[in-house]
Scaffold this motif. Structure first.
Motif, PDB file in Angstrom:
ATOM      1  N   SER A   1       3.422  -2.295  -9.574  1.00 19.65           N
ATOM      2  CA  SER A   1       2.595  -1.327 -10.306  1.00 19.65           C
ATOM      3  C   SER A   1       2.417  -0.017  -9.544  1.00 19.65           C
ATOM      4  CB  SER A   1       1.225  -1.919 -10.627  1.00 19.65           C
ATOM      5  OG  SER A   1       0.516  -2.244  -9.444  1.00 19.65           O
ATOM      6  N   ILE A   2       2.745  -0.015  -8.262  1.00 20.65           N
ATOM      7  CA  ILE A   2       2.689   1.208  -7.463  1.00 20.65           C
ATOM      8  C   ILE A   2       4.117   1.686  -7.270  1.00 20.65           C
ATOM      9  CG2 ILE A   2       2.068   2.191  -5.217  1.00 20.65           C
ATOM     10  CD1 ILE A   2      -0.272   0.230  -5.134  1.00 20.65           C
ATOM     11  N   LYS A   3       4.360   2.937  -7.635  1.00 21.28           N
ATOM     12  CA  LYS A   3       5.721   3.481  -7.642  1.00 21.28           C
ATOM     13  C   LYS A   3       6.375   3.408  -6.265  1.00 21.28           C
ATOM     14  CE  LYS A   3       8.141   7.371  -9.680  1.00 21.28           C
ATOM     15  NZ  LYS A   3       7.992   8.641 -10.374  1.00 21.28           N
ATOM     16  N   ASP A   4       5.624   3.688  -5.219  1.00 23.92           N
ATOM     17  CA  ASP A   4       6.130   3.694  -3.846  1.00 23.92           C
ATOM     18  C   ASP A   4       6.044   2.280  -3.267  1.00 23.92           C
ATOM     19  OD1 ASP A   4       6.451   3.892  -1.067  1.00 23.92           O
ATOM     20  OD2 ASP A   4       5.507   5.866  -0.970  1.00 23.92           O
ATOM     21  N   PHE A   5       7.190   1.627  -3.105  1.00 18.78           N
ATOM     22  CA  PHE A   5       7.241   0.245  -2.632  1.00 18.78           C
ATOM     23  C   PHE A   5       6.588   0.098  -1.262  1.00 18.78           C
ATOM     24  CE2 PHE A   5       9.364  -3.179  -0.266  1.00 18.78           C
ATOM     25  CZ  PHE A   5       9.053  -4.251  -1.078  1.00 18.78           C
ATOM     26  N   ASP A   6       6.853   1.040  -0.354  1.00 18.61           N
ATOM     27  CA  ASP A   6       6.276   0.957   0.995  1.00 18.61           C
ATOM     28  C   ASP A   6       4.756   1.057   0.947  1.00 18.61           C
ATOM     29  OD1 ASP A   6       8.796   0.685   2.171  1.00 18.61           O
ATOM     30  OD2 ASP A   6       9.038   2.859   2.382  1.00 18.61           O
ATOM     31  N   LYS A   7       4.241   1.932   0.124  1.00 19.31           N
ATOM     32  CA  LYS A   7       2.791   2.077  -0.022  1.00 19.31           C
ATOM     33  C   LYS A   7       2.196   0.793  -0.593  1.00 19.31           C
ATOM     34  CE  LYS A   7      -0.807   4.969  -2.004  1.00 19.31           C
ATOM     35  NZ  LYS A   7      -1.111   6.145  -2.817  1.00 19.31           N
ATOM     36  N   GLU A   8       2.889   0.196  -1.569  1.00 19.68           N
ATOM     37  CA  GLU A   8       2.420  -1.060  -2.149  1.00 19.68           C
ATOM     38  C   GLU A   8       2.345  -2.145  -1.088  1.00 19.68           C
ATOM     39  OE1 GLU A   8       4.114  -4.283  -5.289  1.00 19.68           O
ATOM     40  OE2 GLU A   8       3.834  -2.258  -6.086  1.00 19.68           O
ATOM     41  N   GLU A   9       3.352  -2.223  -0.238  1.00 19.34           N
ATOM     42  CA  GLU A   9       3.358  -3.231   0.827  1.00 19.34           C
ATOM     43  C   GLU A   9       2.199  -3.008   1.792  1.00 19.34           C
ATOM     44  OE1 GLU A   9       5.146  -6.091   1.198  1.00 19.34           O
ATOM     45  OE2 GLU A   9       5.690  -5.561  -0.849  1.00 19.34           O
ATOM     46  N   LEU A  10       1.877  -1.750   2.102  1.00 25.79           N
ATOM     47  CA  LEU A  10       0.747  -1.449   2.990  1.00 25.79           C
ATOM     48  C   LEU A  10      -0.589  -1.855   2.365  1.00 25.79           C
ATOM     49  CD1 LEU A  10       1.651   2.090   4.396  1.00 25.79           C
ATOM     50  CD2 LEU A  10       1.344  -0.016   5.716  1.00 25.79           C
ATOM     51  N   LEU A  11      -0.710  -1.701   1.067  1.00 23.85           N
ATOM     52  CA  LEU A  11      -1.968  -1.987   0.371  1.00 23.85           C
ATOM     53  C   LEU A  11      -2.152  -3.464   0.038  1.00 23.85           C
ATOM     54  CD1 LEU A  11      -2.005   1.068  -2.051  1.00 23.85           C
ATOM     55  CD2 LEU A  11      -3.409   0.735   0.003  1.00 23.85           C
ATOM     56  N   ARG A  12      -1.060  -4.208  -0.054  1.00 20.99           N
ATOM     57  CA  ARG A  12      -1.134  -5.628  -0.425  1.00 20.99           C
ATOM     58  C   ARG A  12      -2.069  -6.370   0.525  1.00 20.99           C
ATOM     59  NH1 ARG A  12       2.399  -7.538  -3.630  1.00 20.99           N
ATOM     60  NH2 ARG A  12       4.089  -6.221  -2.901  1.00 20.99           N
ATOM     61  N   GLY A  13      -3.021  -7.104  -0.064  1.00 23.66           N
ATOM     62  CA  GLY A  13      -3.961  -7.892   0.724  1.00 23.66           C
ATOM     63  C   GLY A  13      -5.243  -7.157   1.073  1.00 23.66           C
ATOM     64  N   ARG A  14      -5.277  -5.851   0.883  1.00 24.99           N
ATOM     65  CA  ARG A  14      -6.498  -5.099   1.173  1.00 24.99           C
ATOM     66  C   ARG A  14      -7.495  -5.255   0.032  1.00 24.99           C
ATOM     67  NH1 ARG A  14      -4.708   0.587   4.024  1.00 24.99           N
ATOM     68  NH2 ARG A  14      -3.670  -0.373   5.796  1.00 24.99           N
ATOM     69  N   PRO A  15      -8.772  -5.118   0.337  1.00 29.08           N
ATOM     70  CA  PRO A  15      -9.788  -5.215  -0.714  1.00 29.08           C
ATOM     71  C   PRO A  15      -9.530  -4.214  -1.837  1.00 29.08           C
ATOM     72  CG  PRO A  15     -10.823  -5.205   1.457  1.00 29.08           C
ATOM     73  CD  PRO A  15      -9.361  -4.909   1.656  1.00 29.08           C
ATOM     74  N   GLY A  16      -9.622  -4.690  -3.062  1.00 28.87           N
ATOM     75  CA  GLY A  16      -9.370  -3.845  -4.222  1.00 28.87           C
ATOM     76  C   GLY A  16      -7.924  -3.872  -4.691  1.00 28.87           C
ATOM     77  N   PHE A  17      -7.043  -4.445  -3.894  1.00 28.76           N
ATOM     78  CA  PHE A  17      -5.620  -4.488  -4.240  1.00 28.76           C
ATOM     79  C   PHE A  17      -5.101  -5.923  -4.337  1.00 28.76           C
ATOM     80  CE2 PHE A  17      -6.357  -0.329  -2.447  1.00 28.76           C
ATOM     81  CZ  PHE A  17      -5.719   0.490  -3.364  1.00 28.76           C
ATOM     82  N   GLU A  18      -5.995  -6.858  -4.585  1.00 31.30           N
ATOM     83  CA  GLU A  18      -5.602  -8.262  -4.719  1.00 31.30           C
ATOM     84  C   GLU A  18      -4.604  -8.458  -5.858  1.00 31.30           C
ATOM     85  OE1 GLU A  18      -9.593  -7.970  -2.819  1.00 31.30           O
ATOM     86  OE2 GLU A  18      -8.782  -7.149  -4.659  1.00 31.30           O
TER      87      GLU A  18
END
Length: 143
Positions: A40-57
């Motif tokens: 759902s996030i266009k930037d794959f690297d950004k998505e990987e950084l956010l995965r697991g953080r609060p609000g991005f479950e």
């Protein structure tokens, strides 16, 4: 709140040119529509950084659409159902040669990019899944 899954990549079709298709769903129904899940996030690297953080479950879930509404009790179910029906109509698989909605989005994109030519094939009638016949508006830019 409603949530449903589809079996193909629907993000571009739902968003439309510059997010205008999604904005029209929201304006028509009064609901908020979110694209959630893996991809759902266009930037794959950004998505990987956010995965697991609060609000991005949601990034650990399959790609899906979430519809929310903060409306009066007497209309909220009707509006959620209306948004769901519009989205389901947008997401029905259509043979590319018969995909009038995609052609409409491409025409809108050409108009937004100022590259629309009058000799382009004209579309007849209301082809939009929306209940009202909205005018296409230019997106605001910082230029």
């Amino acid at each position: 709140m409603k949530k449903f899954l589809v079996s193909f990549n629907f993000v571009g079709r739902l968003l439309g040119p510059r997010g205008n298709s999604l904005k029209r769903v929201e304006a028509t129904t009064g609901c908020r529509v979110f694209i959630r899940g893996k991809g759902s996030i266009k930037d794959f690297d950004k998505e990987e950084l956010l995965r697991g953080r609060p609000g991005f479950e949601h990034l650990n879930e399959p790609l899906h659409i979430l519809i929310e509404a903060e409306l009066p009790v007497n209309v909220v179910e009707l509006r959620l159902r209306q948004a769901q029906e519009i989205i389901e109509e947008l997401l029905k698989p259509v043979d590319e040669s018969q995909d009038i909605y995609k052609r409409q989005q491409l025409r809108e994109l050409a108009m937004l990019n100022s590259s629309f030519r009058e000799e382009s094939p004209q579309l007849s009638g209301s082809l939009s899944p929306f209940t009202s016949n909205e005018m296409i508006k230019r997106a605001k830019t910082d230029q």
